[in-house]
Design an enzyme around this catalytic site. Structure first.
Site, PDB file in Angstrom:
ATOM      1  N   TYR A 135       1.060  -1.391  -0.171  1.00  0.00           N
ATOM      2  CA  TYR A 135       0.022  -0.004  -0.053  1.00  0.00           C
ATOM      3  C   TYR A 135       0.978   1.303  -0.146  1.00  0.00           C
ATOM      4  CZ  TYR A 135      -3.618   3.323   1.835  1.00  0.00           C
ATOM      5  OH  TYR A 135      -4.827   4.297   1.953  1.00  0.00           O
ATOM      6  N   LYS A 163      -1.693  -1.697  -3.939  1.00  0.00           N
ATOM      7  CA  LYS A 163      -2.628  -0.379  -3.795  1.00  0.00           C
ATOM      8  C   LYS A 163      -1.972   0.716  -3.951  1.00  0.00           C
ATOM      9  CE  LYS A 163      -6.011   2.022  -1.064  1.00  0.00           C
ATOM     10  NZ  LYS A 163      -6.798   2.076   0.237  1.00  0.00           N
TER      11      LYS A 163
END
EC number: 4.3.3.7
Length: 287
Positions: A135, A163
């Site tokens: 992330y 992500k």
């Protein structure tokens, strides 16, 4: 391929009037999200107010979410922090709850080097067997995981996707172009869903899917069927919601929107505060 599906919802954590996790509301929310297009759930991410959840609350939330999802969607647990050893220890505990994967945020505040980022994620990768979603959200962490570092990490066997919430389409394109077979990139910004798909991304880790999950599914289905004009038109129609959900600190607006829709999720924990009546009035416009 989209290992976790195209629409992954970063789920809010429902609270009761005393600010405690409300398990009945959580079960209803999980069922609602599955019914409205979510193909995987991120539990205890930023939108889930992870900084304010205790370790035990997180573990209980992981266990509960896995049980209530009951195999219908993947459950991805946010287990990362800026302490490598603590992340490893907590992630090992989390794996006992039956989660399908983990999401690891870039270590914040410490502002390490790119080599430090690589070694941080590598150490966690070697300590656990579950699939890992990286992330990257420099706006929150204060550090960007560069394309080169991401690509190094993508060579690790259980690092399967990222992500990407840097907002940098050039960086994302570099990752997608040079990534090894099987490594996938998800947009971390709702408003960049179609642009990211257009350069080879597989889906979105979304906040607005709490309230427009079916509309986002329609938009993405049109894109993948080759009807890019319709997908673009739907994207433009949803822009006010993409913007409105982040007009005030996340997840305060999306929780307020859910409550207005009758999906009770309660309020937020300090240091977040509720929207004022004036701030909340704009939500009616895009609901």
């Amino acid at each position: 391929m989209a290992i976790f599906g195209r629409i992954v919802t970063a789920m809010v954590t429902p609270f009761n009037d005393k600010g405690q996790i409300d398990w009945d509301r959580t079960e209803k929310l999980i069922n609602y999200l599955i019914d409205t297009g979510s193909e995987a759930l991120v539990v205890s991410g930023t939108t889930g107010e992870s900084p304010t959840l205790s370790k035990q609350e997180k573990l209980d939330l992981f266990t509960f979410s896995v049980q209530k999802a009951n195999g219908r969607v993947k459950v991805i647990a946010g287990t990362g922090c800026n302490d490598t050893e603590e992340t490893i220890a907590f992630t090992k505990e989390a794996t006992k709850t039956g989660i399908d994967a983990i999401m690891l945020v870039a270590p914040y505040y410490s502002r390490t080097s790119q080599e430090g980022l690589y070694q941080h994620f590598k150490a966690i990768s070697e300590a656990v067997e579950l699939p890992i979603m990286l992330y990257n959200v420099p706006g929150r962490t204060g550090i960007n995981v560069t394309a080169d570092t991401t690509l190094r990490l993508a060579e690790l066997p259980n690092v399967v996707c990222i992500k990407e919430a840097s907002g940098n389409l050039t960086q994302m394109a570099q990752i997608i172009e040079r990534a090894p077979q099987g490594f996938e990139l998800y947009s971390g910004d709702d408003g960049l869903t179609i642009p990211v798909l257009s350069i080879g991304g597989v889906g979105v880790v979304s906040v607005t899917s709490h309230v427009i999950g079916l509309e986002m599914k329609e938009m993405m289905d049109a894109f993948f069927k080759g009807d890019t004009s319709r997908a673009a038109a739907l994207h433009r129609k949803l822009v006010p919601i993409f913007e409105g959900a982040f007009k005030y600190p996340n997840p305060t607006p999306i929780k307020a929107a859910l409550n207005k829709k009758g999906i009770e999720v309660g309020g937020v924990r300090l240091p977040l505060v509720e929207l004022t009546d004036e701030e909340a009035s704009y939500i009616d416009e895009w609901l």
